[in-house]
Design an enzyme around this catalytic site. Structure first.
Site, PDB file in Angstrom:
ATOM      1  N   SER A 126     -36.444  24.794  -3.141  1.00  0.00           N
ATOM      2  CA  SER A 126     -36.985  26.338  -4.174  1.00  0.00           C
ATOM      3  C   SER A 126     -37.826  26.178  -5.077  1.00  0.00           C
ATOM      4  O   SER A 126     -38.139  25.655  -5.521  1.00  0.00           O
ATOM      5  CB  SER A 126     -34.989  25.846  -5.051  1.00  0.00           C
ATOM      6  OG  SER A 126     -34.796  26.852  -5.922  1.00  0.00           O
TER       7      SER A 126
ATOM      8  N   ILE B  70     -32.186  34.898  -1.803  1.00  0.00           N
ATOM      9  CA  ILE B  70     -31.809  35.087  -0.764  1.00  0.00           C
ATOM     10  C   ILE B  70     -30.395  36.280  -0.751  1.00  0.00           C
ATOM     11  O   ILE B  70     -29.200  34.889  -1.471  1.00  0.00           O
ATOM     12  CB  ILE B  70     -31.144  34.546   0.768  1.00  0.00           C
ATOM     13  CG1 ILE B  70     -33.340  33.987   0.520  1.00  0.00           C
ATOM     14  CG2 ILE B  70     -31.023  35.174   1.343  1.00  0.00           C
ATOM     15  CD1 ILE B  70     -33.936  34.910   0.960  1.00  0.00           C
TER      16      ILE B  70
ATOM     17  N   TYR C 204     -30.777  20.616 -11.593  1.00  0.00           N
ATOM     18  CA  TYR C 204     -31.109  21.626  -9.880  1.00  0.00           C
ATOM     19  C   TYR C 204     -32.793  21.282  -9.936  1.00  0.00           C
ATOM     20  O   TYR C 204     -33.067  21.221  -8.601  1.00  0.00           O
ATOM     21  CB  TYR C 204     -30.460  23.071  -9.997  1.00  0.00           C
ATOM     22  CG  TYR C 204     -30.846  23.602  -8.745  1.00  0.00           C
ATOM     23  CD1 TYR C 204     -29.780  23.202  -7.426  1.00  0.00           C
ATOM     24  CD2 TYR C 204     -31.840  24.654  -8.894  1.00  0.00           C
ATOM     25  CE1 TYR C 204     -30.077  24.155  -6.347  1.00  0.00           C
ATOM     26  CE2 TYR C 204     -32.040  25.386  -7.766  1.00  0.00           C
ATOM     27  CZ  TYR C 204     -31.120  25.031  -6.235  1.00  0.00           C
ATOM     28  OH  TYR C 204     -31.486  25.197  -4.949  1.00  0.00           O
ATOM     29  N   ALA C 205     -33.620  21.724 -10.872  1.00  0.00           N
ATOM     30  CA  ALA C 205     -34.759  21.995 -10.246  1.00  0.00           C
ATOM     31  C   ALA C 205     -35.651  20.990 -10.160  1.00  0.00           C
ATOM     32  O   ALA C 205     -36.564  19.944  -9.180  1.00  0.00           O
ATOM     33  CB  ALA C 205     -35.221  22.971 -11.411  1.00  0.00           C
ATOM     34  N   ALA C 206     -34.961  19.769 -10.500  1.00  0.00           N
ATOM     35  CA  ALA C 206     -35.253  17.502 -10.676  1.00  0.00           C
ATOM     36  C   ALA C 206     -34.722  18.047  -9.204  1.00  0.00           C
ATOM     37  O   ALA C 206     -35.339  17.020  -8.862  1.00  0.00           O
ATOM     38  CB  ALA C 206     -35.147  17.583 -11.907  1.00  0.00           C
ATOM     39  N   SER C 207     -34.042  18.332  -8.743  1.00  0.00           N
ATOM     40  CA  SER C 207     -33.182  17.476  -7.132  1.00  0.00           C
ATOM     41  C   SER C 207     -34.273  18.355  -6.652  1.00  0.00           C
ATOM     42  O   SER C 207     -34.404  17.446  -5.493  1.00  0.00           O
ATOM     43  CB  SER C 207     -31.816  18.008  -7.255  1.00  0.00           C
ATOM     44  OG  SER C 207     -31.904  19.456  -7.692  1.00  0.00           O
ATOM     45  N   LYS C 208     -34.281  18.928  -6.425  1.00  0.00           N
ATOM     46  CA  LYS C 208     -35.174  20.170  -5.405  1.00  0.00           C
ATOM     47  C   LYS C 208     -36.631  19.900  -5.602  1.00  0.00           C
ATOM     48  O   LYS C 208     -36.778  19.970  -4.518  1.00  0.00           O
ATOM     49  CB  LYS C 208     -34.746  21.548  -5.907  1.00  0.00           C
ATOM     50  CG  LYS C 208     -33.513  22.044  -5.353  1.00  0.00           C
ATOM     51  CD  LYS C 208     -33.313  21.997  -3.682  1.00  0.00           C
ATOM     52  CE  LYS C 208     -32.085  22.853  -3.285  1.00  0.00           C
ATOM     53  NZ  LYS C 208     -31.877  22.248  -2.089  1.00  0.00           N
TER      54      LYS C 208
ATOM     55  N   ASN D 193     -29.508  21.428   5.031  1.00  0.00           N
ATOM     56  CA  ASN D 193     -29.096  22.918   4.437  1.00  0.00           C
ATOM     57  C   ASN D 193     -27.782  22.698   3.231  1.00  0.00           C
ATOM     58  O   ASN D 193     -28.423  23.787   2.412  1.00  0.00           O
ATOM     59  CB  ASN D 193     -28.650  24.472   5.236  1.00  0.00           C
ATOM     60  CG  ASN D 193     -28.169  25.284   5.094  1.00  0.00           C
ATOM     61  OD1 ASN D 193     -29.542  25.904   4.341  1.00  0.00           O
ATOM     62  ND2 ASN D 193     -27.021  25.905   5.125  1.00  0.00           N
TER      63      ASN D 193
END
Length: 251
Positions: free
Chosen positions: A144, A191, A158-162, A87
Site C-alpha cells: 500500500s 481504488i 496498517y502502514a507497518a503491516s503493509k 489479496n
C-alpha cells in the site's frame, strides 16, 4: 493438461472479485476465499454462470489451521496451484498509539501480514511444482501507499503491516526465483471499492483532488495489472512493486 489454477484470498468483492472474473475469462480455474459467505456465494454463482470452474472457501485466513485445510482441499480438488494472490487485508480501524490496544495491533498485523505468511507457506510446495513444470508460477502480495508514507491518521499499524509485506516479499522473491516462482507486489492507491464503505462518500470523492489523474481507480484496472504480472509477458519481473494510483505516488 488441466487448466491453471488461481488461488486468491479476500476475493468476494472489489479488486478480488474483478480479479477472479479476469483470470477466469483468461482460462484459469478459480479457487477463492472470503470471510463473507453471502458475497462469496454470489461470486461463485457469477463465475459459474460465465462457465468458469470455481470453488469458494469461506473462512478466516488469520487462522493457521483454516488456511492449511483450505489449501489441502484445493489441491485435492484440482491437483495444482499456479498463481497465488494474497489479496485479503484491510485497515482494521483507526487508533492512536496511546489509545491502541494490544488486541487491535495484533488483529491488524494478523490480517495483513500473518495471513499472507500462512497462505504463502501452505501454497509454495504447489507453486514449486508448477514452476518446475512450466517455469512461470507466481505469488503476488498486496502492499500500500501507506507502507511508504505511514498512512493516514490512526493507521500507523496498517502502514507497518503493509511495510512488512513489502520487505518480506522482496526476500521471498530472492528465495523462490530459483524454483521458477516469481514473487511480485502491487500497491494500489485509492481504488473505488467497498474497502472505503466506512468512509463518507463525500470524503472519498474529495480524495480525487490529491490524485493527478483526477479520479479514483477502478478495480478492473488493478485486475488487469495482476493478469499481466502472472503472464509470460512479465517473465523477467521479479521482486517488483507496481504502483496503481493515478500518479498519487511515484517511486
Amino acid at each position: 493438461m488441466s487448466k491453471k489454477v488461481l488461488f486468491i484470498t479476500g476475493a468476494a468483492s472489489g479488486i478480488g472479485r474483478c480479479t477472479c472474473l479476469k483470470f477466469g475469462k483468461n482460462g484459469y480455474t478459480i479457487a477463492f476465499n472470503d470471510y463473507n459467505r453471502e458475497n462469496g456465494e454470489a461470486l461463485l454463482r457469477e463465475l459459474q454462470g460465465e462457465g468458469i470452474e470455481a470453488s469458494f472457501y469461506c473462512g478466516d485466513i488469520t487462522k493457521e489451521e483454516f488456511v492449511n485445510d483450505m489449501v489441502t482441499k484445493c489441491l485435492e480438488t484440482y491437483g495444482r496451484i499456479d498463481v497465488v494472490i494474497n489479496n485479503a487485508g484491510g485497515l482494521g480501524g483507526r487508533s492512536k498509539i496511546d489509545e491502541m490496544t494490544t488486541e487491535f495491533y495484533n488483529r491488524v498485523m494478523d490480517l495483513n501480514m500473518t495471513s499472507a505468511f500462512y497462505v504463502a507457506r501452505a501454497t509454495v510446495p504447489a507453486l514449486k511444482k508448477a514452476g518446475a513444470e512450466h517455469g512461470n508460477a507466481s505469488l503476488i502480495n498486496i502492499t500500500s501507499i501507506a507502507a511508504y508514507n505511514g498512512g493516514g491518521p490512526g493507521a500507523s499499524v496498517y502502514a507497518a503491516s503493509k511495510a512488512a509485506v513489502l520487505g518480506w516479499s522482496k526476500g521471498l522473491a530472492k528465495e523462490l526465483i530459483g524454483s521458477g516462482i516469481r514473487v511480485n507486489l502491487i500497491s494500489p492507491g485509492t481504488i473505488d471499492t467497498p474497502f472505503h464503505s466506512a468512509t463518507a462518500r463525500e470524503i472519498v470523492e474529495s480524495w480525487k483532488n490529491q490524485i493527478p489523474a483526477g479520479r479514483l481507480g477502478k478495480p478492473e484496472e488493478v485486475a488487469n495489472v495482476l493478469a499481466f504480472l502472472t503472464s509470460e509477458q512479465a517473465s523477467y519481473l521479479v521482486g517488483e512493486t507496481i504502483q496503481i494510483n493515478g500518479g498519487q505516488m511515484m517511486d
